[in-house]
Design an enzyme around this catalytic site. Structure first.
Site, PDB file in Angstrom:
ATOM      1  N   GLU A 317     -48.911 114.559  25.484  1.00 52.23           N
ATOM      2  CA  GLU A 317     -48.187 113.322  25.770  1.00 52.23           C
ATOM      3  C   GLU A 317     -48.825 112.145  25.041  1.00 52.23           C
ATOM      4  OE1 GLU A 317     -47.016 110.607  29.690  1.00 52.23           O
ATOM      5  OE2 GLU A 317     -48.632 112.087  29.797  1.00 52.23           O
ATOM      6  N   HIS A 318     -50.124 111.988  25.214  1.00 55.04           N
ATOM      7  CA  HIS A 318     -50.883 110.924  24.550  1.00 55.04           C
ATOM      8  C   HIS A 318     -51.910 111.561  23.626  1.00 55.04           C
ATOM      9  CE1 HIS A 318     -49.885 109.330  28.657  1.00 55.04           C
ATOM     10  NE2 HIS A 318     -49.333 108.399  27.905  1.00 55.04           N
TER      11      HIS A 318
END
Length: 421
Positions: A317-318
Site C-alpha cells: 500500500e505504502h
C-alpha cells in the site's frame, strides 16, 4: 513485557496472505448482513447497527447537513484552519487530476468520433471509525468525488466524532450515515437514506472490504482495501529512528497492519529493531502497534534490484524509499499504492493531505489498480457521427466482411443497409 521486533525472513518465506485482499470468514459474515438488510430494509440496518455498537437503541441512522454544520461550528478555530488547509491541498491535487483528462474528438471515415468525460451521479464515501476516528478519510473521499463533479455525496462512518462530521461538512457531503462496516456498504448500494450509489469508495476493515466485494457489479467500487501496509526499502544511509517511526505509524492503525523492511544491511535491521523497542515503550497506541509488529518482517537482500523485485511481488500500500540515490531506486519500482521518495517524504504527510489521495490499494491489489482519484468517479463515454456516407463506404464493406467472418449474418446485413447504390 518485552517489545516485539521484526523477524528476519527470506523472500521465499514471505506470508502468502500478503496477497489476499478478502478474508473468507469476513466475507461469509458480511454476506449475512448484506442479505439481511436487503430483505429487511431500514429496520434491519438499525438492528445490526445496535447489535454491532455503531448506534444506540433509538438513535438516528443519519446526520443531516445541518448537524454536520453544527459539529463544524463547535470545532475550535485553530482546528478548523488545519482542516480547511488540508481540504484545500486535497482539492488542488484532485482538480489537477480532473483537468488532465478532457473530452476528445477525432476524424473517422465519413465523420467524427470521440469521448465525453462525465461524473457519476451519486457516490458513497466510507471513512473508518472503529479504533480511531479518521476525518482525513472523509475528506480524501468526498473532496475527490466533488472535484470529479459528483452531484450527490454521502459519507458513512460508525460512531462519528464531531471532527469527522465537521470534516464531512468541509468536504461538501450532502448526508451522513452513522453506521459502518457491511451495514453502511449495503445502505450505499441499496440507496437507503441516500440515492443509490453508483460508486462506493474508501478504506475500511475486513468486513468493509468483504461487503464491497459483494456489492460490486450493482455499483462500482474503488478497490478491495484491507489492513494498512508499509514497506520501507533502505540501505545503510538511512536513519533507523525515522524508519522505525514510519513503520510504527502504520502499525498503530490496526493489529492486522503489516510493517515490512527490505534492506541491503543486516546492521540496519538491528538498528531499526532497537528503535522499534524504544519507540514502542512510549507510544500511546502500543497495544495495537505491538500486535502489528509481530506480523511484520524484514528481508535482507544483496542488491537494490533484488529489493525492488521483492517489493513489486508484494505490491505494498505504502512504499518508502530511504536510500542513497532514492529517486533512482524509486524509478525502478513498479507495483505500489503510494510512493514516498527520500527521508523527507514521510508517508504520514500523504495521510494528512499533501495532495495525493491516501486511499490506496492493499493486499497486492496494486498489481491491477491504483489509489483513489477523480477517475474512480468518471465515466468515459464514446460516440460517433457519420455525416458523409460516401466517405464511409470502405468502413461499411470492411464491417460486412468481418461480420461474416464471425458468422453474424444479422451484423453483416445491418452494415449492408448502409451501402450506397
Amino acid at each position: 513485557m518485552s517489545e516485539p521486533t521484526l523477524r528476519i525472513i527470506t523472500a521465499s518465506e514471505i506470508p502468502s496472505d500478503c496477497a489476499e485482499p478478502v478474508d473468507p470468514k469476513a466475507l461469509q459474515q458480511a454476506q449475512a448482513i448484506v442479505d439481511d438488510i436487503k430483505k429487511g430494509g431500514d429496520a434491519k440496518a438499525r438492528e445490526w447497527g445496535v447489535k454491532l455498537g455503531d448506534i444506540k437503541e433509538g438513535d438516528s441512522l443519519t446526520a443531516s447537513r445541518e448537524e454536520m454544520k453544527a459539529a463544524y461550528d463547535a470545532v475550535d478555530s485553530s482546528t478548523k484552519e488545519v482542516l480547511e488547509r488540508m481540504a484545500g491541498r486535497i482539492k488542488k491535487f484532485a482538480d489537477a487530476q480532473r483537468n488532465s483528462i478532457q473530452d476528445m474528438t477525432m476524424d473517422i471515415p465519413g465523420g467524427k468520433a470521440g469521448h465525453k468525460v462525465a461524473p457519476v451521479e451519486s457516490a458513497g464515501c466510507y471513512a473508518p471509525g472503529g479504533r480511531y476516528p479518521l476525518p482525513s478519510s472523509a475528506m480524501m473521499t468526498s473532496i475527490t468525488a466533488r472535484a470529479a463533479g459528483v452531484k450527490n455525496v454521502t459519507v458513512a462512518s460508525p460512531r462519528p466524532s464531531d471532527i469527522t462530521l465537521a470534516s464531512a461538512y468541509i468536504a461538501g457531503a450532502d448526508s451522513f450515515i452513522k453506521v459502518g462496516g457491511a451495514i453502511a456498504i449495503t445502505m450505499f448500494a441499496e440507496g437507503m437514506h441516500c440515492p443509490p450509489c453508483d460508486v462506493i469508495v474508501g478504506p475500511g476493515n475486513k468486513w468493509v472490504t468483504a461487503a464491497k466485494s459483494i456489492v460490486q457489479g450493482k455499483c462500482a467500487i474503488d478497490m478491495l482495501a484491507g489492513p494498512s501496509e508499509v514497506l520501507v526499502i533502505c540501505d545503510d544511509t538511512c536513519d533507523a529512528k525515522v524508519v522505525a517511526a514510519d513503520l510504527l505509524a502504520q502499525a498503530e492503525h490496526d493489529v492486522e497492519s503489516r510493517p515490512i523492511l527490505i534492506t541491503t544491511s543486516k546492521d540496519v535491521v538491528t538498528k531499526v529493531n532497537e528503535e522499534l523497542v524504544k519507540q514502542l515503550n512510549v507510544l500511546p497506541t502500543k497495544d495495537t502497534a505491538r500486535e502489528a509488529v509481530k506480523k511484520g518482517f524484514a528481508v535482507i537482500v544483496d542488491s537494490m534490484q533484488e529489493a525492488v523485485k521483492i517489493s513489486d511481488a508484494i505490491g505494498p500500500e505504502h512504499l518508502e524509499i530511504q536510500t542513497e540515490n532514492s529517486q533512482e531506486v524509486a524509478d525502478m519500482c513498479d507495483c505500489y499504492g503510494g510512493l514516498f521518495i527520500g527521508k523527507s517524504a514521510a508517508e504520514v504527510l500523504g495521510d494528512y493531505g499533501a495532495g495525493p489521495n491516501h486511499v490506496l490499494p492493499t493486499g497486492g491489489t496494486a498489481r491491477y489498480t491504483g489509489g483513489l482519484s477523480v477517475f474512480n468517479f468518471l465515466r468515459i463515454r464514446t460516440w460517433m457521427n457519420i455525416t458523409d456516407p460516401s466517405a464511409s463506404q470502405q468502413l461499411v464493406t470492411d464491417s460486412v466482411c468481418v461480420a461474416r467472418l464471425e458468422g453474424l449474418e444479422g451484423h453483416a446485413r445491418a452494415a449492408e443497409a448502409r451501402l450506397l447504390e
